[in-house]
Design a protein around this motif. Sequence first.
Motif, PDB file in Angstrom:
ATOM      1  N   ASP A 178      60.358   2.292   1.248  1.00 25.51           N
ATOM      2  CA  ASP A 178      61.820   2.251   1.186  1.00 25.51           C
ATOM      3  C   ASP A 178      62.491   3.306   2.075  1.00 25.51           C
ATOM      4  O   ASP A 178      63.663   3.186   2.407  1.00 25.51           O
ATOM      5  CB  ASP A 178      62.312   2.324  -0.253  1.00 25.51           C
ATOM      6  CG  ASP A 178      62.063   3.671  -0.920  1.00 25.51           C
ATOM      7  OD1 ASP A 178      61.263   4.485  -0.399  1.00 25.51           O
ATOM      8  OD2 ASP A 178      62.672   3.907  -1.980  1.00 25.51           O
ATOM      9  N   ALA A 179      61.746   4.331   2.489  1.00 19.10           N
ATOM     10  CA  ALA A 179      62.308   5.342   3.398  1.00 19.10           C
ATOM     11  C   ALA A 179      62.582   4.750   4.781  1.00 19.10           C
ATOM     12  O   ALA A 179      63.352   5.308   5.555  1.00 19.10           O
ATOM     13  CB  ALA A 179      61.361   6.529   3.515  1.00 19.10           C
TER      14      ALA A 179
ATOM     15  N   LYS B 152      64.310   9.165   5.276  1.00 18.21           N
ATOM     16  CA  LYS B 152      64.715   9.540   3.920  1.00 18.21           C
ATOM     17  C   LYS B 152      63.661  10.406   3.212  1.00 18.21           C
ATOM     18  O   LYS B 152      64.002  11.247   2.396  1.00 18.21           O
ATOM     19  CB  LYS B 152      64.988   8.256   3.134  1.00 18.21           C
ATOM     20  CG  LYS B 152      65.833   8.410   1.913  1.00 18.21           C
ATOM     21  CD  LYS B 152      66.366   7.097   1.414  1.00 18.21           C
ATOM     22  CE  LYS B 152      65.303   6.241   0.781  1.00 18.21           C
ATOM     23  NZ  LYS B 152      65.836   5.068   0.098  1.00 18.21           N
ATOM     24  N   ASP B 153      62.395  10.219   3.541  1.00 14.15           N
ATOM     25  CA  ASP B 153      61.322  10.987   2.906  1.00 14.15           C
ATOM     26  C   ASP B 153      60.997  12.269   3.676  1.00 14.15           C
ATOM     27  O   ASP B 153      59.977  12.890   3.450  1.00 14.15           O
ATOM     28  CB  ASP B 153      60.070  10.129   2.756  1.00 14.15           C
ATOM     29  CG  ASP B 153      59.443   9.760   4.094  1.00 14.15           C
ATOM     30  OD1 ASP B 153      60.124   9.875   5.133  1.00 14.15           O
ATOM     31  OD2 ASP B 153      58.268   9.357   4.102  1.00 14.15           O
ATOM     32  N   SER B 154      61.847  12.641   4.636  1.00 16.03           N
ATOM     33  CA  SER B 154      61.693  13.820   5.510  1.00 16.03           C
ATOM     34  C   SER B 154      60.610  13.668   6.565  1.00 16.03           C
ATOM     35  O   SER B 154      60.291  14.624   7.259  1.00 16.03           O
ATOM     36  CB  SER B 154      61.440  15.100   4.695  1.00 16.03           C
ATOM     37  OG  SER B 154      62.539  15.347   3.849  1.00 16.03           O
ATOM     38  N   SER B 155      60.026  12.494   6.696  1.00 17.36           N
ATOM     39  CA  SER B 155      59.072  12.270   7.782  1.00 17.36           C
ATOM     40  C   SER B 155      59.856  12.088   9.084  1.00 17.36           C
ATOM     41  O   SER B 155      61.026  11.706   9.074  1.00 17.36           O
ATOM     42  CB  SER B 155      58.199  11.045   7.497  1.00 17.36           C
ATOM     43  OG  SER B 155      58.990   9.877   7.421  1.00 17.36           O
ATOM     44  N   ILE B 156      59.197  12.359  10.188  1.00 12.19           N
ATOM     45  CA  ILE B 156      59.851  12.264  11.493  1.00 12.19           C
ATOM     46  C   ILE B 156      58.990  11.404  12.411  1.00 12.19           C
ATOM     47  O   ILE B 156      57.768  11.580  12.483  1.00 12.19           O
ATOM     48  CB  ILE B 156      60.030  13.661  12.128  1.00 12.19           C
ATOM     49  CG1 ILE B 156      60.855  14.565  11.224  1.00 12.19           C
ATOM     50  CG2 ILE B 156      60.681  13.547  13.494  1.00 12.19           C
ATOM     51  CD1 ILE B 156      60.908  16.023  11.686  1.00 12.19           C
ATOM     52  N   LEU B 157      59.639  10.476  13.092  1.00  9.62           N
ATOM     53  CA  LEU B 157      58.981   9.696  14.143  1.00  9.62           C
ATOM     54  C   LEU B 157      59.689   9.996  15.450  1.00  9.62           C
ATOM     55  O   LEU B 157      60.916  10.102  15.499  1.00  9.62           O
ATOM     56  CB  LEU B 157      59.043   8.191  13.862  1.00  9.62           C
ATOM     57  CG  LEU B 157      58.211   7.665  12.698  1.00  9.62           C
ATOM     58  CD1 LEU B 157      58.400   6.157  12.553  1.00  9.62           C
ATOM     59  CD2 LEU B 157      56.737   7.985  12.880  1.00  9.62           C
ATOM     60  N   ARG B 158      58.919  10.115  16.510  1.00  7.92           N
ATOM     61  CA  ARG B 158      59.462  10.319  17.850  1.00  7.92           C
ATOM     62  C   ARG B 158      59.091   9.104  18.695  1.00  7.92           C
ATOM     63  O   ARG B 158      57.964   8.629  18.648  1.00  7.92           O
ATOM     64  CB  ARG B 158      58.902  11.596  18.468  1.00  7.92           C
ATOM     65  CG  ARG B 158      59.518  11.919  19.816  1.00  7.92           C
ATOM     66  CD  ARG B 158      59.112  13.268  20.308  1.00  7.92           C
ATOM     67  NE  ARG B 158      59.939  14.285  19.662  1.00  7.92           N
ATOM     68  CZ  ARG B 158      59.865  15.576  19.946  1.00  7.92           C
ATOM     69  NH1 ARG B 158      59.010  16.018  20.843  1.00  7.92           N
ATOM     70  NH2 ARG B 158      60.652  16.433  19.326  1.00  7.92           N
TER      71      ARG B 158
END
Length: 174
Positions: free
Chosen positions: A160-161, A97-103
Amino acid sequence: MDNALTKVGSFWISKKAKQEISNISHDISSFSNAVEEKAKWVFNKLKVKPLKPLPDFLRDYNLPSGLFPRNITSYEFDESRAKLIVYMPSPCEVCFKDSSILRYATRVKGTVSRGKLSRIEGVKTKVLVWVKVTNVSVESYKSDKIWFSTSGVKLSRPKDAYEMPRDGAKVEEF
């Protein structure tokens, strides 16, 4: 006669037949022991309490329930060593939701404690480049931040993201 026949009850049995009976008896005993060992293994697996859904498990440890993709294959938790292993069908990434990305790799390992997933293997985040995530922590129940530790950098993101599990998008490589 060179004792080639032995009397058993009212039957005469040759040495060869006697050896075959002995071999069959040994095979039956070995088979019985193998079945008993497998039965014990199955029983022990069945008596282990079933695992909760992963989001509930994470919540119990004060970690955001959406930290892992919704489409995991399964997970294991070794309570005695606090080791968590999460399996994915393929390498994937999630945009939060916060535009962060996890791979995520197909297998993610880590050690779980209250508010912390440490010694992580199999997770990266994109800063300017992909960097390995080594720890994820939440300072307290009331905290609105989640901290991602990478190689020498600690990133703060809104907790919350990561509250709602999201589907992971398949990627070619971790």
